[in-house]
Design an enzyme around this catalytic site. Sequence first.
Site, PDB file in Angstrom:
ATOM      1  CG  ASP A  77      -1.740   1.196   1.334  1.00  0.00           C
ATOM      2  OD1 ASP A  77      -2.626   1.287   0.453  1.00  0.00           O
ATOM      3  OD2 ASP A  77      -1.688   1.919   2.359  1.00  0.00           O
ATOM      4  CD  GLU A  93      -1.955   2.187  -3.490  1.00  0.00           C
ATOM      5  OE1 GLU A  93      -3.254   2.569  -3.731  1.00  0.00           O
ATOM      6  OE2 GLU A  93      -1.918   2.160  -2.184  1.00  0.00           O
TER       7      GLU A  93
END
Lengths: 702, 107
Positions: A351, A388
Amino acid sequence: MEFERIDNLPTDTIAGFRVRPGKPLPFGVSSVPGGLNFSVYTSAGTSCTLVVYSRSEQVALGEIRVPDHYRIGDVYSIVVYGLDYEDVEYGFRIDGPFAPEEGHRFNVDNILMDPYARVLSGRDEWGVEPDWSKAYQYRSRVAFDDFDWEGDSPLEINDADLVVYEMHVRSFTQSDSSGVKFKGTYAGITEKIPYLKSLGINAVELMPIFEFDEFENSRIHPDTGERLYNYWGYSTVAFFAPKAGFAASGKFGMQVDEFKQLVKELHKAGIEVILDVVFNHTAEGNERGPSISFKGLDNKIYYMLTPDGYYFNFSGTGNTLNCNNPVVRNLVLDCLRYWASEYHIDGFRFDLASILGRDPWGAPLSNPPLLESLAFDPILSSCKLIAEAWDAGGLYQVGTFPAFGRWSEWNGKYRDTARKYLKGDEAQVGEMAQRVQGSPDLYEWNGRSPATSINFITCHDGFTLADLVSFNNKHNEANGENNCDGGDDNHSWNCGAEGWTEDIGVRSLRTRQSMNALSILMTSRGTPMLLMGDEFGRSQHGNNNAYCIDSPISWVDWTLLDNNKQLFDLTQALIHFRHKHPCLRVNSFSHSGGGGMPSCSFHGRTPWQVDWSAESRQLAWLMTCDDAAHGQMDAVYVATNMAHYATWFDLPGLPEGYSWSLCFNTGDSVSPHMNNPAPFNENGILVGERSVVIFNASPRET
Amino acid sequence: MALSIEMTQGDIHVTLTLSGDVDTKTAPELLSKLTALELHALEQLRIDLQGVEFVSSAGLRAIIFAKQKMPHSSSLYLVGPSDQIVETITKTGLAQAVVIVQSTEEI
């Protein structure tokens, strides 16, 4: 006969416990004959006390002040004998200066969670409000190694052959309509494995399962009175512990076994497990947040701080983990190694990974040591590493993420381009051609491959596929922030009416647009990723940021599977088609193709001629390779027409002995996919308005 | 609730008949009974749970420990476990280590 070790005996008695100096490594708790070894790091702390509890008791069994001569370097370690492994819970008190302006926040009154805790108690059952009066909320426990893996190991499927399915553990089966016994849990997913297998996906990507607190920033919706949670869990409390509230057996403290059982059963079904991991920040928030572990152990080491001791906020959530500090880097590495080896995890999705490439003052590094360590780690060598590739501090690195030949990326540009092209925006044909072939504009120049690109049109962030074709605007009122949260750049189109409608024309266009999206996704090179439920039209009623919603808005409604059977059938057929056709999964930008044709070529209404103008809304692609396993050529031709009128496409010619068969036609509302495609005898095809057709080349019957 | 454990020796098997709850407090008693057996040479172990309502994770781990000590060719039967016990060992993956039967006639 068995011999008792005689080199491992207590040397001291402290507070009634028999102890001896411990081993500094491994960090956390590990078992030694007759006892448990505790080890904890603090560079600026001045003393360490181990606090020991019995599971069911509020009052500590005892406090063991670790003698100063048990410290080696900055590590306190101690072996304690005679503890009941099953029952013991523990924490640490660390003394040291409280001087926020210098970065120190020690508080000896506070009991801290072990940052290496493998099991956590305190949030054993989802949604049960904790007793906030307890001084020590998240108690560290001991994990066991007795799980029977039955010979299981990670599957090591090639990146280019994966079809990833992103899911939230609780949302997937919490609805009564899921029909499972253990709703909203790891065991619930295990019950749904036959479904996942029949869909054809071969990897699940689980949204955060590291222990988090659903009550963090929990609040009551001002208008509806509903409780809002930290539902998605992008806020880690314990990096080494699976979330107990996601386990049906969490109240028995058996979440470790239940999660391992899920991994083992998924592997048996040929499905890999990828974890969405959050290392960019923790649940401790900023200077107003709680002191759970890192803040009280070594605030200055673990967090990026401004010169006057406040928290940098590149994550948008209060603090930023100081990932390129060598100590923190080792914690991340230890954590991933633990999940890969102890839980047989196949890959990780990071993330806001761009934060992991910032230096301790926030500047992007050209050669970030953490990303390099992960890329070359011996234990993680066959794990998928997926970034990401952006963060909330404005760093956007799709195409430039420091990959070290190992990292792949969530391709945000694929999502945006595909969405714009789908709704018929101007001037998208050129960029769509890049996305379809694996985004060479992003990944070829630096020697990366098409599977570097995780292609997706929807993910947990943003609209579901059904909502993407039903809403022009977000509708996030349920989040209690006056519809101010969530992105506004959705590139969505409601097909003529906002939200639910009885208009048959609008509804059938929405179905077709969903089918178009899935058709493009499954025939693009790179690794496709689906969002749970998109295969049967899951809706969040226009909510594009349901991070706090534990209600049917978030939960997968399985009645849609029957209602939207045609969409499910099409998705399933597309996934099987992708698995069957190696030309769609070629993982090289320099591949030479098959049957004398290029590996990937683009076409328009006329073969080999594309209208690249801004007004053009037609693009066709032809992918080929030699299929050695079957001794023939493999070729797939996809024609997409995103204009509001039907368009004739002439079909490209094929080598002698092959003919085209029509496999999918989203413009055919009765049978959008053919079960037994017959040879197609026309020279071309009229592709309906906003429709996609897919052909494959088959050897002509002689 | 206290736990009582009764042991009977058959020709090739040992039966432990439990009554009461196997919780955090009583699981060590089960473990010490199990470790006292010659597990590495035992062909068959039967644990009769018909008189047991609840087995904690510590109790289940004691049972798994016994199976791991026994020869690979051996069998460990759980006799008459409650539905809740069966559910817990199924979802946590412990079920494949044991054979579940409703009564000893099925063995």
